[in-house]
Design a protein around this motif. Structure first.
Motif, short mmCIF file in Angstrom:
data_model
loop_
_atom_site.label_atom_id
_atom_site.label_comp_id
_atom_site.label_asym_id
_atom_site.label_seq_id
_atom_site.Cartn_x
_atom_site.Cartn_y
_atom_site.Cartn_z
N PRO A 25 0.82 -1.21 0.00
CA PRO A 25 0.00 0.00 0.00
C PRO A 25 0.86 1.27 0.00
O PRO A 25 1.92 1.30 0.63
CB PRO A 25 -0.79 -0.11 1.31
N ILE A 26 0.40 2.28 -0.74
CA ILE A 26 1.04 3.58 -0.70
C ILE A 26 0.20 4.53 0.16
O ILE A 26 0.70 5.23 1.02
CB ILE A 26 1.22 4.15 -2.12
N LEU A 27 -1.11 4.53 -0.09
CA LEU A 27 -2.05 5.22 0.80
C LEU A 27 -2.93 4.16 1.45
O LEU A 27 -3.40 3.24 0.78
CB LEU A 27 -2.93 6.21 0.03
N ARG A 28 -3.16 4.30 2.76
CA ARG A 28 -3.89 3.25 3.46
C ARG A 28 -5.21 3.75 4.02
O ARG A 28 -5.54 3.53 5.17
CB ARG A 28 -3.04 2.69 4.61
N GLY A 29 -5.97 4.48 3.22
CA GLY A 29 -7.25 4.97 3.73
C GLY A 29 -7.15 6.43 4.13
O GLY A 29 -7.03 6.75 5.31
N VAL A 30 -7.17 7.31 3.13
CA VAL A 30 -7.03 8.74 3.39
C VAL A 30 -8.38 9.41 3.20
O VAL A 30 -9.05 9.18 2.19
CB VAL A 30 -5.98 9.35 2.45
N SER A 31 -8.80 10.22 4.17
CA SER A 31 -10.08 10.94 4.04
C SER A 31 -9.88 12.40 4.39
O SER A 31 -9.19 12.72 5.36
CB SER A 31 -11.13 10.34 5.00
N ALA A 45 6.79 13.83 4.19
CA ALA A 45 8.15 13.57 3.74
C ALA A 45 8.08 12.87 2.39
O ALA A 45 7.02 12.42 1.96
CB ALA A 45 8.87 12.71 4.76
N SER A 46 9.21 12.79 1.69
CA SER A 46 9.18 12.09 0.41
C SER A 46 8.89 10.62 0.68
O SER A 46 9.37 10.04 1.65
CB SER A 46 10.51 12.26 -0.32
N GLY A 47 8.04 10.03 -0.17
CA GLY A 47 7.66 8.64 0.02
C GLY A 47 6.42 8.49 0.88
O GLY A 47 5.97 7.39 1.16
N SER A 48 5.82 9.63 1.30
CA SER A 48 4.64 9.51 2.14
C SER A 48 3.38 9.31 1.29
O SER A 48 2.31 9.09 1.83
CB SER A 48 4.49 10.76 2.99
N HIS A 215 6.72 19.01 0.62
CA HIS A 215 7.43 18.47 1.78
C HIS A 215 7.96 19.62 2.64
O HIS A 215 8.58 19.42 3.66
CB HIS A 215 8.59 17.59 1.31
N ASP A 216 7.71 20.85 2.14
CA ASP A 216 8.33 22.03 2.72
C ASP A 216 7.31 22.79 3.55
O ASP A 216 6.41 23.44 3.01
CB ASP A 216 8.85 22.90 1.56
N LEU A 217 7.44 22.69 4.87
CA LEU A 217 6.47 23.33 5.74
C LEU A 217 6.47 24.85 5.52
O LEU A 217 5.44 25.50 5.62
CB LEU A 217 6.79 23.01 7.21
N GLY A 218 7.65 25.39 5.21
CA GLY A 218 7.76 26.83 4.97
C GLY A 218 6.81 27.26 3.88
O GLY A 218 6.07 28.24 4.02
N LEU A 230 0.55 13.93 5.96
CA LEU A 230 0.53 12.53 5.55
C LEU A 230 1.77 11.85 6.12
O LEU A 230 2.88 12.38 6.02
CB LEU A 230 0.59 12.41 4.04
N HIS A 231 1.57 10.68 6.70
CA HIS A 231 2.72 9.91 7.14
C HIS A 231 2.43 8.43 6.93
O HIS A 231 1.41 7.94 7.40
CB HIS A 231 3.03 10.20 8.61
N ASP A 232 3.31 7.78 6.20
CA ASP A 232 3.20 6.34 6.02
C ASP A 232 1.81 5.94 5.46
O ASP A 232 1.23 4.96 5.88
CB ASP A 232 3.43 5.65 7.38
#
Lengths: 267, 324, 281
Positions: A25-31, A45-48, A215-218, A230-232
């Motif tokens: 899975p890349i996304l595991r249930g995003v709402s 982060a990259s890969g999220s 990925h840049d909070l700024g 998004l994380h994992d």
């Protein structure tokens, strides 16, 4: 309250199983949901899985990836819609600005024609009128000497100018939702600020909703009212940006915030 | 740019000089001459043999013959084709346009068909259309073209009598026909040899074009084009093809020599009176000036064609690649 | 890197099938004297056994001289594949050696080799070979190997030179140089293994080019001479009986096409394995 523009419900993206291997899975249930005109940041982060999320909304996932769940956009159920129906929405109602402005433009086509093609893809028959509206839009997107430069090839423009071309392309048909996937990370810092400003000016002028993936909070902190972290493959935060900056709840969000905090504070 | 043209020209001249010299040397090493079969019988007096050989310079030492031949060549003289009782220039002047017609038509048809096949395969990547066409083009490369020629000749020609099996025009009073009928007759005779050759070209072009297209389809700007809401055909034809066709044209230039070689066999099988058939006849008759001219001109043809395709490939190459 | 390329190739079903076909053809060629049911040149009864259709006695039928076609195709494989393999090895070795020399030594050597390749690549190969063969009369299979192989090294030389020059710029080579390794040691231990997959592609493509070349030469009567059987001259014998005795043509053509097709598929799959992009697609 007016109805939501976009509702993403339990969106899951899997890498298709190759012989023997289990699907990953890349996304595991995003709402999440977006209101018309709202600006939402997607931080990760990259890969999220943030780029896959953007591509899934447009229906442009590579064949190796499959999306499941529900995506409701202006009343259309996107994942269940026919290819033709999705194509009619792409570019016209929801459009995207990609990360790498050089590779995202066709090296063999003049930039004006590439922008004009957006109109022609959605029913404009008159080539000259399409080109004129493209040049006009390029000018409003901040490309100097738009009528001359629209006849240039991508490699003859600077990075910032190419990004303006992509932006003009995305905005040409007045979409309701603009997805910007790392729109500034390939640019110099000064150009970054200009492009972001332009993005907001256009957004205010047209009242479109903006989903800013970064990925840049700024970048997100300066532009978005609300931020999704998004994380994992999961949404770990969905809060107003101010709240995220002052009191991030999730460990991952805290790490992201701490990493840029001095910069954000001084800004 | 002019300098590049000069370099290319020098290059082409060097190629032809090398080929001419090596063919001349090799033929010198070979036994026999054009008069061997006609004159070397016991009943021909030695004086007659010597007279004929002297008339065409065959009594001179090889070195001097080469110098004479090369000198004549620079003046544009190709010598005398003893087996045809005409000058080499006349024989070649007749044969060359016919070969150009055959190869040109085959190349044009084959290239267009090959690109078309590759476009369909790309549009339906990994579906049945892709697989069927992939198997067909693989077959088109794997089955030798002389065999396809033989099959076409036997069935389409001899069995079902749809097309003539040999030559490039109908016999009898065909010369008196009105112009358009003669053209139609020529097309009718051209159909099988050009079709077979075009099939071979199309298969090779399709395989390379498909690979090039699929590589381009992974580029970011293809995603951009799709994000505009363009249909898949528009994406492939308008965005992928212009970026993928250059290498295939360049490759076609490299494959041209083998195409000319293939045309030789096809001409022989279908009795198409072009350079290939001329070469075969000349070989049987040991008519050296004609052999030399045929090989040399085929090489010139290949060199010219390659220079042209190189120039086209350069022109259509992605600008980005040229800039870097 | 090269090792994983080979592993990906072994995981590829199409590549395994193609390799299997080529292996079986090679095996048949080697074992022909033992597995062929009849003597390929024996003409037992040119009247009664002329052009017999395939049967248990003659699985591939007989030819106009009553010879057993299966035995001729098997023995033909010895000659056709032998010539092809010999010519392929010669051209790939020659091309690899010259390409490597040009890339590693550079300077005027590179100039000479590259110039030679540029000049010779414009020559129509089949035409020149035909002219030479015809000029010298008929040639033994050894001469065919020399001629076909000697005229086919150009593309390999191009590929190897380009690959070597690319690898010579890479860090691992620079590192080996910094450690004091000699040019030839680097060539042998680092460069050659690194370009081995590309060399295998070149070899497969050379094989696919050479088998039809031999067949074409023999088919016009300039290649392998009877009574020695080759796939090309079996076709020549069968050409006149295309409509009446299909087996004379079908089996040698199947042999040529299957081996050439397998070599092409192998080259394709090798390229995919080298790119390692099978998983991305």
């Amino acid at each position: 309250m007016n109805p939501a523009l976009l509702i993403v419900d339990q969106l899951q993206i899997d890498v298709n199983a190759l012989r023997g291997a289990a699907p990953k899975p890349i996304l595991r249930g995003v709402s999440f949901a977006m209101q018309p005109g709202e600006t939402v940041g997607v931080l990760g982060a990259s890969g999220s899985g943030k780029t896959s999320l953007a591509l899934a909304l447009l229906g442009l996932l590579p064949p190796a990836l499959t999306a499941r769940g529900r995506v409701l956009f202006e009343g259309h159920e996107l994942l269940a819609a026919s290819r033709g129906a999705r194509r009619a929405l792409r570019g016209r109602r929801l459009s995207i600005v990609f990360q790498e402005p050089l590779t995202a433009l066709n090296p063999r086509m003049r930039v004006g024609a590439q922008v004009a093609e957006m109109a022609r893809a959605h029913g404009e028959r008159d080539a000259r009128r399409a080109l004129r509206s493209a040049v006009d839009m390029l000018g409003r997107a901040g490309l100097p000497d738009a009528d001359v430069r629209s006849r240039r090839f991508p490699h003859e423009l600077s990075g910032g100018e190419r990004q303006r071309v992509l932006l003009a392309m995305a905005l040409l048909l007045d979409p309701a939702l603009l997805i910007a996937d790392e729109p500034t990370s390939a640019l110099d810092v000064t150009v970054q600020a200009q492009v972001l400003q332009l993005l907001h000016a256009q957004q205010r002028e047209r009242g479109l909703a903006l989903l800013l993936v970064s990925h840049d909070l700024g970048v997100i902190a300066t532009s978005c009212e609300r931020t999704i972290v998004l994380h994992d493959g999961l949404v770990v935060e969905d809060v107003p940006t101010r709240q995220l900056l002052s009191a991030p709840e999730h460990a991952q969000a805290r790490a992201l915030v701490d990493a840029v905090r001095p910069a954000v504070r001084s800004a | 740019m002019p300098r590049e043209i000069v370099t290319r020209l020098l290059h082409a001249i060097a190629v032809c000089a090398v080929v001419a010299t090596s063919v001349f040397v090799l033929i010198q090493c070979a036994p026999g001459d054009p008069f061997a079969t006609a004159l070397d019988g016991a009943d021909v007096p030695p004086s007659v043999r010597a007279e004929w050989r002297a008339r065409y310079g065959f009594d001179l030492p090889p070195g001097e013959r080469f110098v004479r031949w090369a000198a004549a060549l620079t003046r544009g003289e190709l010598g005398y084709a003893a087996s045809r009782h005409r000058t080499v220039a006349e024989v070649v002047g007749d044969a060359m346009p016919r070969t150009l017609l055959l190869v040109g038509v085959a190349l044009g048809l084959g290239f267009a068909a090959g690109v078309g096949i590759a476009l369909v395969q790309t549009r339906h990547h990994r579906r049945w259309q892709d697989r069927v066409l992939g198997a067909l083009t693989l077959g088109g490369v794997a089955v030798p073209e002389f065999l396809v020629a033989l099959l076409a000749m036997t069935w389409l020609g001899a069995r079902w009598r749809l097309f003539p099996v040999a030559g490039m025009g109908s016999l009898g009073d065909a010369g008196a026909w009105p112009l358009w009928e003669r053209i139609l007759d020529l097309v009718w005779h051209l159909a099988l040899p050009a079709g077979v050759l075009a099939l071979a070209v199309a298969s090779r072009v399709a395989r390379h074009q498909r690979a090039a297209l699929l590589a381009v389809m992974r580029e970011d700007y293809i995603r951009t084009a799709r994000a505009k809401g363009l249909g898949e055909w528009d994406v492939i034809v308008r965005h992928a093809l212009p970026n993928a066709i250059g290498p295939v044209i360049a490759l076609l230039g490299l494959a041209l020599p083998s195409l000319v070689g293939g045309a030789v066999l096809i001409e022989r099988i279908f009795g198409w009176p072009g350079m290939g058939l001329t070469l075969f006849d000349a070989l049987l008759a040991r008519d050296y000036p004609l052999i030399l001219a045929a090989v040399l001109l085929a090489t010139v043809l290949a060199v010219v064609a390659r220079t042209v395709t190189d120039a086209i490939a350069e022109y259509v190459a992605p600008r980005r690649a040229r800039e870097r | 890197m090269a090792a994983s390329t080979w592993r990906r190739l072994l995981d590829d079903r199409a590549a395994r099938v193609a390799g299997g076909v080529l292996g079986a053809a090679a095996l048949a060629a080697v074992l022909a004297p033992w597995i062929a049911p009849h003597d390929p040149t024996l003409q037992p009864d040119p009247v009664a056994l002329r052009l017999v259709a395939p049967s248990w006695q003659h699985p591939f039928g007989t030819d106009p001289f009553s010879r057993d076609v299966l035995s001729r195709v098997l023995h033909g494989a010895r000659v056709s594949l032998g010539v092809a393999a010999g010519a392929m090895l010669l051209s790939v070795t020659l091309g690899a050696a010259l390409g490597a020399l040009a890339a590693v030594v550079g300077g005027w050597v590179d100039g000479v080799v590259s110039g030679l390749v540029d000049v010779l690549i414009a020559m129509p190969r089949l035409l020149v070979v035909i002219a030479l063969v015809a000029t010298f009369g008929t040639l033994s299979p050894w001469w065919l190997v020399a001629l076909i192989g000697g005229s086919g090294w150009l593309t390999t030389a191009r590929i190897v030179r380009a690959e070597f020059r690319d690898h010579l710029q890479r860090e691992y080579v620079l590192a080996a140089r910094a450690l004091g390794a000699s040019r030839w040691r680097i060539t042998w231990h680092h460069l050659l293994p690194a370009v081995a997959p590309q060399l295998a592609v070149a070899a497969a493509l050379a094989l696919a080019a050479v088998i039809p070349l031999e067949a074409a030469l023999s088919f016009v009567g300039l290649g392998v001479q009877p009574p020695l059987a080759s796939w090309g001259n079996i076709l020549l014998d069968g050409a006149d009986y295309l409509t009446s005795a299909w087996w004379l043509v079908l089996f040698p053509v199947a042999a040529v096409s299957l081996t050439v097709g397998s070599a092409l598929i192998l080259a394709d799959r090798l390229r995919v394995a080298i790119a390692g992009e099978e998983h991305g697609e």
